[in-house]
Scaffold this active site. Sequence first.
Site: not given
Length: 283
Positions: A54, A98, A121
């Site tokens: 990413k 994450q 996200d």
Amino acid sequence: MGDKLILDGKKVSNDVREALKPRIAALKEKGIQPCLATILVGDDPSSATYVRMKGNACERLGIESKRIHLPAETTTEELVQVIQDLNNDEKVHGILLQHPVPGHIDERKAFETISIEKDVDGVTSWGYGQTALGFGLYPSCTPAAIMKIMEYYGISAEGKHAVVIGRSPILGKPVSALLLNANATVTTCHSYTKNLPEIVAQGDIVVAAVGKPEFIKGEWLKEGAVVLDAGYNPGNIGDVEYESCLEKASAITPVPGGVGPVTISMLLKHTVDAAERKLAEME
Ligand code: NAP
């Protein structure tokens, strides 16, 4: 098998990234450097790889990548503090924590700390709720990628029966919501679902988000189903048995090269969207 459509995630991904380039250039001209902060807690090798991919994708496109790596013994309070600092950092437009974090950390509390403006996200309950109600700014990136692939290939969900296998907060639930909002009739399956093959057999669209290699079999599918495989298991193996599903499907995403690259592109897009919103606020 000549009429099978392989849904090429790299093509879709390139298309998304190309469209971002002039937008990033325009932001830079106005003195805004789009920036995504990634937080990795601990040393899980797969998570480390995902975060690196990413960050690298950001940098290749001219988005700043602020990479924070915390030790495995980080406490919930310490992680929450790091996220609050990023919320307050004017230069950061998106925050990605994450998943999964080490088991002793209250992951939900950490996710909920991310401010809605930077939740690129879709992990907060607020972001998820907005997505479910149909006006989410940043749906989770993998569900957004699945919808983007369908859009790119002109596959409409309207009036179709979509069967989603999996109901996780970042994948199964939000993709079910997006498909419902796109006027599909949606069945969401999970580990308590009975007669899974019979339900999958009703799907015009089948989304595999189960986390088990080659779990969905071609013989379960309706002839001509569209198969979107979000699975990413060790050894680059998806959640569907590719060869047998290819036989029955009219269109299918491969693994690798399907949903994965588009997921990263959606993260980049959401970061640029967030930077543009910040600029609009300032102007
Ligand atoms: P997860 O949190 O483990 O969720 C798996 C879901 O599958 C759960 O809802 C579970 O049901 C359901 N399930 C498990 N066994 C089942 C069974 N026998 N029958 C029906 N449903 C079953 O996984 P996730 O985070 O959503 O990820 C799913 C897959 O997507 C993984 O392969 C992951 O690597 C991949 N993924 C890919 C990307 C990408 O960028 N491409 C991003 C995220 C995830 P319960 O709720 O009842 O437990």
